[in-house]
Design an enzyme around this catalytic site. Structure first.
Site, PDB file in Angstrom:
ATOM      1  N   GLY A   1     -10.036  -3.720  -3.343  1.00  0.00           N
ATOM      2  CA  GLY A   1      -8.925  -3.064  -3.163  1.00  0.00           C
ATOM      3  C   GLY A   1      -8.009  -3.256  -2.798  1.00  0.00           C
ATOM      4  CB  SER A   2      -4.445  -3.878  -2.343  1.00  0.00           C
ATOM      5  OG  SER A   2      -4.754  -4.799  -3.765  1.00  0.00           O
ATOM      6  N   GLY A   3      -4.763  -3.269  -0.293  1.00  0.00           N
ATOM      7  CA  GLY A   3      -4.411  -1.933   1.067  1.00  0.00           C
ATOM      8  C   GLY A   3      -5.399  -2.677   2.484  1.00  0.00           C
ATOM      9  CG  HIS A   4      -9.005  -2.843   2.210  1.00  0.00           C
ATOM     10  ND1 HIS A   4      -9.047  -1.231   3.008  1.00  0.00           N
ATOM     11  CD2 HIS A   4      -9.325  -2.106   1.764  1.00  0.00           C
ATOM     12  CE1 HIS A   4      -9.434  -0.811   2.178  1.00  0.00           C
ATOM     13  NE2 HIS A   4      -9.737  -1.409   0.995  1.00  0.00           N
TER      14      HIS A   4
ATOM     15  CE  LYS B   1     -14.759  -4.162   0.859  1.00  0.00           C
ATOM     16  NZ  LYS B   1     -13.569  -5.265  -0.444  1.00  0.00           N
TER      17      LYS B   1
ATOM     18  CG  HIS C   1     -11.564   2.428   0.134  1.00  0.00           C
ATOM     19  ND1 HIS C   1     -12.596   2.024   0.462  1.00  0.00           N
ATOM     20  CD2 HIS C   1     -11.088   1.749  -0.375  1.00  0.00           C
ATOM     21  CE1 HIS C   1     -13.241   0.705  -0.685  1.00  0.00           C
ATOM     22  NE2 HIS C   1     -12.031   0.446  -1.122  1.00  0.00           N
TER      23      HIS C   1
END
Length: 335
Positions: free
Chosen positions: A54-57, A105, A219
């Site tokens: 996922g994006s945001g990391h 992950k 998250h």
């Protein structure tokens, strides 16, 4: 109020386009489906290495695509797994003569979508193996059906695997090593404020004053415990001791990651690093290398994580092998 400066339309696509524009000598951008690939790789590499999530990391994972690390990375929506078609097409694009290795992950969506892509690749005759990163101590419990989450150690595993791949190892050898790299790594994270919710604005969850989420997820998953802030030294000491007690091996050399979760300053992170380094020195441990900075954030969460990976003596060369990516630091280990 939404504190995130993101476009209303296609934020992940626009961000990845901006990343590729900023690093034209390192990255190629594929827009449909969405992924990035490295412009060059070591001539001795026989296996393509692909990761994603996922994006945001950011900079995980796209910032670690390049010479010596990942051959491709696949971004999903914010805090959501990439689609299996993205993984499949990216893997086909970078597969080496010995196939492709997926670094995944330990989250259900990532496991499912990388698994579907792997089945399609095998149907095409492309060998594929998986390394599952599961370093988060907060979810090391019999009550956690999925097992430990994958967090900060992912970057360390990706770097070690990149160095190992550039030494000419084959797919099965890399997969076995990757399992060992992940098993030698543990992480724990704390937060004083949740990340901003990109969909509705405001904090994703509320914390009372002077409390911490001890064992928060990347998250924004709530921690097993909310505790009163014990003070700087007691907090860092507790986290460090917990990591060292959980590491399975008895090696004397480690890689240390002090990671910001998005809104934590370098002033804070370097202070944490100094304290952890003191504790490791007191334990008689040699810190082979250190990464300090925002490497695996959770958007703009206020907090930090610690990751310690024990290095076997024959792994040091993999860590110190040359690497050039948008985000991996130019430090002693890569010169």
């Amino acid at each position: 109020m939404n504190r995130l400066f993101l476009p209303a339309e296609s934020p992940v696509e626009q961000a990845l386009h901006g990343l590729a524009l900023a690093h034209p000598r390192l990255l190629n951008l594929n827009e449909d489906p969405l992924y990035v690939t490295a412009r060059r790789r070591h001539t001795g590499r026989r296996v393509g290495i692909v990761s994603g999530g996922g994006s945001g990391h950011e900079p995980l994972h796209t910032g670690f695509v390049g010479f010596g690390m990942l051959d491709a990375a696949v971004p999903g929506r914010v805090f959501s797994s990439p689609h299996n078609r993205q993984v499949y097409e990216a893997s086909r694009a970078v597969a080496g003569p010995d196939g492709v290795l997926h670094v995944v992950k330990n989250y259900t969506g990532d496991r499912i979508n990388f698994g579907i892509a792997a089945e399609r690749l095998r149907a095409d005759g492309i060998p594929v193996r998986r390394v599952l990163v599961d370093d988060d101590l907060a979810t090391e419990s019999a009550e956690t059906a999925t097992g430990r989450r994958g967090t900060g150690a992912t970057v360390i595993v990706e770097k070690l695997l990149g160095g190992a791949a550039d030494s000419g190892l084959g797919l099965d050898e890399l997969a076995l090593l990757g399992v060992e790299f992940a098993a030698a790594s543990r992480s724990i994270a704390v937060a004083a404020r949740a990340q901003t919710s990109p969909s509705r604005g405001g904090e994703a969850f509320e914390l009372p004053d002077r409390t911490l989420e001890y064992g928060v997820g990347i998250h924004g998953e709530r921690a097993p415990a909310t505790l009163e802030h014990p003070g700087f030294e007691r907090l860092v000491d507790r986290m460090t001791r917990q990591l060292l007690d959980a590491l399975p091996a008895s090696g004397r050399s480690v890689v240390l990651l002090v990671n910001g979760l998005g809104a934590t300053t370098l002033l804070e992170l370097y202070a944490v690093h100094a304290r952890v380094s003191q504790l490791l020195d007191e334990r008689g441990l040699e810190v082979v290398d250190r990464l300090v900075g925002t490497v695996v954030p959770a958007l703009d969460m206020s907090g930090f994580s610690l990751t310690i990976t024990e290095l076997r003596h024959d792994w040091t060369a993999f860590w110190r092998a040359p690497a050039l990516t948008p985000a991996f630091p130019a430090q002693e280990s890569t010169r």
